[in-house]
Design a protein around this motif. Structure first.
Motif, short mmCIF file in Angstrom:
data_model
loop_
_atom_site.label_atom_id
_atom_site.label_comp_id
_atom_site.label_asym_id
_atom_site.label_seq_id
_atom_site.Cartn_x
_atom_site.Cartn_y
_atom_site.Cartn_z
N ILE A 103 19.72 -46.43 74.18
CA ILE A 103 20.10 -45.41 73.64
C ILE A 103 19.55 -45.65 71.92
O ILE A 103 18.88 -44.83 71.50
N CYS A 170 24.12 -48.98 81.69
CA CYS A 170 24.63 -48.90 80.22
C CYS A 170 26.05 -48.64 80.47
O CYS A 170 26.60 -47.45 80.35
N PRO A 171 27.11 -49.28 80.40
CA PRO A 171 26.59 -50.99 80.71
C PRO A 171 26.64 -50.98 82.33
O PRO A 171 26.87 -50.06 82.95
N PRO A 224 24.22 -27.69 80.28
CA PRO A 224 25.50 -27.92 81.13
C PRO A 224 26.47 -26.93 80.75
O PRO A 224 27.31 -26.47 81.85
N ARG A 254 28.82 -42.97 88.38
CA ARG A 254 29.89 -42.73 87.47
C ARG A 254 30.10 -41.62 86.69
O ARG A 254 31.05 -41.08 86.70
N CYS A 255 28.88 -41.21 86.24
CA CYS A 255 28.88 -39.77 85.44
C CYS A 255 28.99 -38.52 86.16
O CYS A 255 29.64 -37.72 86.03
N GLY A 258 32.47 -38.05 86.92
CA GLY A 258 33.11 -37.20 85.90
C GLY A 258 32.53 -35.74 85.73
O GLY A 258 32.92 -35.21 84.66
N ASN A 259 31.74 -35.35 86.68
CA ASN A 259 31.22 -34.01 86.61
C ASN A 259 30.19 -33.70 85.66
O ASN A 259 30.01 -32.85 85.01
N ALA A 260 29.32 -34.93 85.31
CA ALA A 260 28.28 -34.89 84.44
C ALA A 260 26.92 -35.30 85.21
O ALA A 260 27.20 -36.26 85.84
N ARG A 263 22.10 -39.30 83.38
CA ARG A 263 20.93 -39.58 82.16
C ARG A 263 20.27 -40.72 82.37
O ARG A 263 19.38 -40.87 81.37
N ASP A 304 14.43 -30.43 74.72
CA ASP A 304 14.23 -31.72 74.45
C ASP A 304 14.00 -32.68 75.61
O ASP A 304 14.64 -33.69 76.23
N GLY A 307 13.57 -36.47 74.84
CA GLY A 307 14.85 -37.15 74.57
C GLY A 307 15.91 -37.03 75.66
O GLY A 307 16.84 -38.11 75.78
N ARG A 311 15.75 -41.12 77.61
CA ARG A 311 17.15 -41.21 76.99
C ARG A 311 17.26 -42.60 76.62
O ARG A 311 17.84 -43.13 75.65
N PHE A 312 17.07 -43.59 77.80
CA PHE A 312 17.37 -44.89 77.64
C PHE A 312 16.13 -45.74 77.89
O PHE A 312 16.31 -46.95 77.95
N GLY B 47 17.24 -33.64 67.13
CA GLY B 47 16.33 -33.16 68.07
C GLY B 47 16.98 -33.06 69.26
O GLY B 47 16.35 -32.36 70.38
N ARG B 48 18.15 -33.68 69.50
CA ARG B 48 18.80 -33.62 70.76
C ARG B 48 19.69 -32.27 71.01
O ARG B 48 20.16 -31.81 70.17
N GLY B 159 37.98 -39.33 82.53
CA GLY B 159 36.54 -39.50 81.90
C GLY B 159 35.52 -39.84 82.76
O GLY B 159 34.38 -39.90 82.31
N GLY B 160 35.75 -40.09 84.01
CA GLY B 160 34.46 -40.39 84.90
C GLY B 160 33.91 -41.96 84.65
O GLY B 160 34.84 -42.71 85.11
N HIS B 161 32.97 -41.92 83.91
CA HIS B 161 32.34 -43.36 83.49
C HIS B 161 33.65 -44.18 82.82
O HIS B 161 34.21 -43.76 81.98
N VAL B 166 32.71 -39.30 79.96
CA VAL B 166 31.57 -37.92 79.99
C VAL B 166 32.61 -36.40 80.15
O VAL B 166 32.35 -35.87 80.81
N ILE B 169 32.89 -31.22 77.39
CA ILE B 169 31.85 -30.23 77.40
C ILE B 169 32.06 -29.33 76.11
O ILE B 169 33.20 -28.89 75.95
N ARG B 174 35.32 -31.39 81.60
CA ARG B 174 34.70 -31.37 82.94
C ARG B 174 35.48 -31.27 84.06
O ARG B 174 34.95 -31.12 85.06
#
Lengths: 323, 487
Positions: A103, A170-171, A224, A254-255, A258-260, A263, A304, A307, A311-312, B47-48, B159-161, B166, B169, B174
């Motif tokens: 990041i 990460c991590p 999203p 993992r993300c 969490g419903n994301a 990345r 973007d 980005g 991202r990483f 920019g994000r 939080g998932g992770h 994450v 929203i 989420r």
């Protein structure tokens, strides 16, 4: 304990980092006792009293294994990276920042001057009419004060020193770290130098629990918050950019749990030279159109892209600065 | 002039350095606390897409990422001009209470307790979490690790992770909570309350029961007369997640009370050429230098300042403890730096009680997780209390919600000037002409900043360890007179 076999000497260090990688090492919880039984921690600034000078006094190759997390952002990071390379038999780039830039690597979209101007001059809560900026050396009445030199670019570890292995994330998932660590402790055959360890070889999508069809479905990519995620369907098929197709597996998604959307913190799979090109082909494959002009318009609508795709990994990518 | 350099200070979330200058007599003349790093999030977030920021800014700190995630999530809501529905808001707050439980337990037992339970001048090899466990017993040590892990499990669930959640929203969260998951959190919360009470009992027995410690807290070189900042609810009770920022002066009178969007009228930051970290101060008073007292612009933002700046705690058991602390310490406000540890345990009890309240709330298992979005306002401020101080995120976007500017004032940053002054005061009180600087004295200098639980040390929360130091005393020509290493 086997008295004959000397314990492994282990070091953990952070460059330009957030502390999350060190937390991932701490998250071994009770297994910490196994780690301590198998290895002597000889340098770990977050937890131990070993100092730079003590490291300098170690003979070359004294440390068996160093986990270096964080990117190289300033002169202190670079100095310690070189020092630890000399003192370590195996040097592992641990975590996204050390592996790919991470990041903080997104700072490479800008110059050092732009960053300083934003933080020390333009910041809306900062009052600095004299435009004072931090100086590597500054004379105060009592003497000269020094701070490290802030470089123009963020670099991953292998742009500064020779790296033996890469442990992404990460991590990184703590379970993966323990596996790699135990392999080294038990003297298992190590993979060739330069390998990515503690991660899968396939793309995230191969392990993803979400439902995926091969239908070409997408007329427009959405942010999203523009969809109501159903919690079960592939994000890409719901029209949301997910880096899964271009990202190495091993994180335990993992993300996604969490419903994301992903990345990309685990970096590209081995067969991918450019993450952006890989994700673009995945994106193109689910667009519901055969018209090149329409496909182009749909892709151009993505916000973007640099980005998101890098991202990483910007400091290790082929692209530089702004697209 | 002699110079003492403490470098590297390794128990930092990042990197740090202390320079102590002695006059020819051997008394402390000045102290500089330098933060030698910058990553520039305020620039590269430009920019994000703004909805990506709660996940990106979490990477400011891998130790308290939940605070940045929440402060950012609120700023993003404001950019869209919405508030999350009650269920989402309460789920965020529930997550946040677990984040506080985990962090406050870790700080007290791994960082603070070695100085008190084992002793400020105890042998350095014992002055760590293992020494604490040695003293209190393995059973209690195991309980500490367990309670912290249970709090982390709640964070991972919501939080998932597990580290970089994450959850947020724009306009909500989420993921919802099932009845079964709620029951599990209720059970965990009851355990947290008992554990917080137990921790306060340990503090009472070990610290308050020891005349020497009470004397150090009240009369040692550990007091700074500073203004106090903290987030409060509509009744001026301590709140971590939402409300207005209230600042009381050194005598406890309200100096100001502001909504997040107004922060720039009340707080300003100063740049010094010898540190990458800025120095915030109260704008209406102005920067008067590194001085404490009623006329100074320097404030602190810590568990103690939050209690000082409030009229009490919003939960009954924590309120009792709040009253008790001020009665014993002689009324409000308290300026004893080491009382921050006591205040932190009272906050732990509040977080545990509020965790239970939220888990039992009828809304918590609701299905409405997001407020529909229909416009982009283009600017938003989010403020939460991080464990280590008031945290402000301020974003600007274009009409599409792409970030154009970011301004962030991080929790520990609020305390930059105060920490510098606390180290100086402790050094002045402990290092004097004719005194041989020992490891024990060094540790007592460290205790001055450890009380703040600065974010540059919070990564050490669950491991044994103490700050390694090299202390070099040189003469004017730079010749080494004395070198002490501690390991």
């Amino acid at each position: 304990m086997n008295e004959q076999k000397p314990k492994l000497k282990l070091a953990v260090y952070w460059g330009a980092a957030c502390g999350g990688c060190c937390v991932s090492v701490l998250d071994v919880h009770e297994k910490l006792f196994d780690v301590v039984a198998a290895a002597d921690l000889v340098f770990w600034p977050v937890a131990l009293d070993t100092k730079y000078q003590d490291v300098e006094e170690m003979h070359d190759g004294f440390i068996d294994l160093t986990l270096f997390n964080g990117a190289v952002r300033n002169s202190e990071n670079e100095h310690i990276a070189k020092l630890l390379r000399k003192k370590s038999k195996i040097l592992v780039a641990y975590g996204s920042c050390s592996h790919l830039g991470g990041i903080p690597g997104m700072a490479n979209f800008f110059t050092k001057e732009e960053i300083f101007r934003r933080v020390y001059e333009e910041s809306e809560s900062t009052i600095n009419p004299e435009k004072i900026k931090p100086q590597p050396e500054y004379k105060v009445t009592e003497g000269t004060l020094e701070i490290p030199v802030f470089y123009n670019d963020v670099r991953p570890l292998d742009k500064v020193v020779d790296v033996d292995y890469y442990l992404p994330g990460c991590p990184p998932q703590t379970e993966r770290l323990v596996e790699v660590f135990m392999a080294i402790v038990t003297g298992a055959q190590l993979p060739p130098k330069g390998s990515v360890v503690g991660a899968g070889s396939k793309a995230q999508c191969e392990e993803c629990t979400r439902t995926k069809t091969d239908n070409k479905l997408i007329k427009k990519f959405k942010r999203p918050w523009e969809i109501y995620d159903d919690g079960v369907t592939c994000f890409m098929e719901q029209g949301v950019i997910c880096m899964g197709p271009a990202t190495r597996s091993g994180c335990g998604h993992r993300c996604i749990k969490g419903n994301a959307p992903c990345r990309g913190c685990y970096g590209p799979t081995a067969d991918v030279t450019d993450t952006g090109a890989k994700i673009m082909s995945a994106i193109a494959s689910i667009i519901d159109s055969k018209e090149p002009a329409e496909i182009e318009a749909i892709i151009e609508d993505i916000v973007d892209p640099a980005g998101t795709f890098y991202r990483f990994s910007l400091p290790s990518a082929m692209i530089r600065r702004r697209l | 002039m002699k110079r003492i350099t403490i470098d590297p200070i390794t128990r930092l979330e990042g990197h740090g350095k202390i320079e102590i200058f002695l006059d020819d007599e051997g008394d402390v003349k000045n102290v500089y606390f330098q933060v030698p790093e910058l990553r520039g999030f305020e620039k590269f977030c430009e920019g994000r897409p703004v909805e990506e920021l709660p996940a990106i800014v979490s990477k400011i700190c891998g130790v308290c990422p939940g605070c940045h995630h929440m402060g950012s999530g609120k700023a993003v809501d404001a950019v869209f001009g919405v508030q999350p529905p009650p269920t989402a808001r309460k789920l965020r707050e529930l997550f946040y209470m677990a984040h506080f439980v985990h962090s406050h337990i870790a700080h007290f037992y791994a960082l603070a307790a070695p100085d008190f339970v084992v002793g400020p001048q105890a042998p350095k090899s014992e002055r760590n979490i293992l020494g604490v466990i040695n003293k209190v017993g393995v059973e209690i040590g195991t309980e500490v690790i367990k309670q912290r892990r249970l709090a982390q499990e709640i964070q991972a669930l919501l939080g998932g992770h597990q580290t970089f959640v994450v959850m947020n929203i724009p306009g909500g969260v989420r993921r919802g909570l099932s009845e079964q998951e709620r029951d599990d959190i209720v059970e965990k919360s009851n355990g947290f309350i008992k554990f917080a009470q137990f921790s306060l009992k340990i503090f009472e027995d070990v610290v308050l029961g020891n005349k020497q410690y009470v004397d150090i807290i009240l009369n040692g070189p550990y007091s700074l007369c500073l203004h106090s900042m903290g987030l409060v609810d509509a009744n001026n009770k301590v709140n971590f997640y939402d409300g207005k920022v209230r600042v009381v002066d050194t005598e406890g009178k309200e100096l100001c009370k502001y909504s997040p969007a107004e922060y720039r009228d009340f707080v300003a930051e100063r740049v010094e050429p010898w540190s990458y970290l800025k120095f915030p101060y109260l704008k209406k008073i102005g920067w008067k230098g590194f001085v404490d007292g009623q006329d100074s612009g320097v404030y602190h933002a810590t568990p103690l300042s939050r209690l000082n700046a409030s009229d009490g705690m919003a939960t009954p058991l924590a309120q009792q403890e709040y009253e008790r602390m001020y009665t014993i310490l002689g009324g409000k406000p308290v300026h004893a730096t080491l009382a921050m540890h006591w205040a932190r345990l009272i906050e732990l009890l509040y977080a545990a009680e509020h965790c239970l309240e939220l888990a039992l709330d009828a809304d918590i298992t609701g299905k409405e997780l997001r407020t529909p979005l229909n416009k982009i306002v283009g600017e938003g401020v989010g403020i939460v209390e991080a464990q280590r101080g008031t945290l402000t995120h301020h974003y600007w976007t274009d009409a599409k919600g792409i970030v154009t500017k970011v301004n962030i004032i991080v929790g520990t940053t609020n305390n930059h000037a105060a920490i510098t002054m606390s180290i100086k005061k402790a050094a002045q009180g402990l290092i004097k002409k004719g005194i041989t600087v020992t490891d024990g004295i060094l540790n007592m200098v460290e205790m001055a900043f450890r009380a703040y639980d600065p974010c540059f040390s919070c990564a050490t929360h669950s491991l044994p360890g103490e700050m390694p130091m090299i202390l070099e005393i040189r003469d004017v020509k730079g010749e080494l007179l004395q070198r002490i290493t501690r390991n």
